[in-house]
Design a protein around this motif. Sequence first.
Motif, short mmCIF file in Angstrom:
data_model
loop_
_atom_site.label_atom_id
_atom_site.label_comp_id
_atom_site.label_asym_id
_atom_site.label_seq_id
_atom_site.Cartn_x
_atom_site.Cartn_y
_atom_site.Cartn_z
N SER A 60 70.40 -14.76 28.04
CA SER A 60 71.19 -14.39 26.84
C SER A 60 70.33 -13.53 25.99
O SER A 60 70.77 -12.72 25.31
CB SER A 60 71.60 -15.92 26.18
N VAL A 63 70.67 -9.99 27.27
CA VAL A 63 72.10 -9.41 27.00
C VAL A 63 72.06 -8.98 25.33
O VAL A 63 72.72 -7.83 24.99
CB VAL A 63 73.29 -10.39 27.26
N LYS A 64 71.60 -9.74 24.57
CA LYS A 64 71.59 -9.53 23.20
C LYS A 64 70.66 -8.16 23.18
O LYS A 64 70.96 -7.37 21.84
CB LYS A 64 70.78 -10.60 22.47
N LEU A 66 70.78 -5.44 24.70
CA LEU A 66 71.34 -4.32 25.02
C LEU A 66 72.43 -3.96 24.22
O LEU A 66 73.03 -4.55 23.29
CB LEU A 66 72.17 -4.71 26.44
N SER A 67 72.76 -2.58 24.24
CA SER A 67 73.59 -1.84 23.11
C SER A 67 75.13 -2.34 23.92
O SER A 67 75.21 -3.03 24.86
CB SER A 67 73.69 -0.45 23.28
N GLU A 68 75.97 -2.29 22.94
CA GLU A 68 77.49 -2.55 23.13
C GLU A 68 77.67 -1.61 24.56
O GLU A 68 78.52 -2.30 25.45
CB GLU A 68 78.38 -2.10 22.13
N GLN A 71 76.08 -3.10 27.38
CA GLN A 71 76.77 -4.57 27.72
C GLN A 71 77.78 -4.20 28.82
O GLN A 71 78.31 -5.14 29.63
CB GLN A 71 77.10 -5.19 26.57
N ARG A 72 78.59 -3.32 28.19
CA ARG A 72 80.00 -2.99 28.99
C ARG A 72 79.63 -2.60 30.40
O ARG A 72 80.08 -3.15 31.37
CB ARG A 72 80.69 -1.85 28.41
N LEU A 74 76.80 -3.47 31.84
CA LEU A 74 76.57 -4.54 32.90
C LEU A 74 77.77 -5.38 33.40
O LEU A 74 77.69 -5.88 34.26
CB LEU A 74 75.50 -5.57 31.96
N ASP A 75 78.78 -5.42 32.46
CA ASP A 75 79.89 -6.37 32.83
C ASP A 75 80.38 -5.63 34.19
O ASP A 75 80.89 -6.24 34.98
CB ASP A 75 81.00 -6.21 31.67
#
Length: 166
Positions: A60, A63-64, A66-68, A71-72, A74-75
């Motif tokens: 967690s 992930v925090k 990371l930029s938005e 994060q996309r 990474l998803d």
Amino acid sequence: MTDQNKSSLQQQPKSVRDQVALLGFLDNLIKEKNDPSLTPEKLPQVKAALLQELNEMINSHMVKLLSEDAQRRLDAIFDRNASDEEIDDFFINNIPILSAEIASVLLDFRAAYLYPLQTPTQQKIQERTTVNIQPPPPPAPAPVDTSAKELSDALPPAPVPMDKVN
């Protein structure tokens, strides 16, 4: 024998080596805490629970950071079931001081495990039981002024006898 263990560990995937390192970290924490209520029978469950909690804390936190957009991405990596090595590379490339961030999480975890915070109520109870302090007495009621004028203003009018009513 130790060289053989090191050699076989080096042959393991990085994710396995990471988990072994985290288990070593947890072993040291458990020894340092020296909890008398922790029996050898409970030790495996406690280690498993701590390892899961530590992994969640690390994940967690990463992930925090990371930029938005990251994060996309990474998803998308998770959606295509990327290997652990690809995920590791992603974090290495997107978090400049990854090892320092992980160390920070380990320190936070260590502090939380060895020195758990107490709620203010728990802290007061512990202080009272260890120092034997009695709770403070309830506050005294405010003094009541019983001057006749104030009493007559506060009281309802006296009842009027029925024979005096028109």
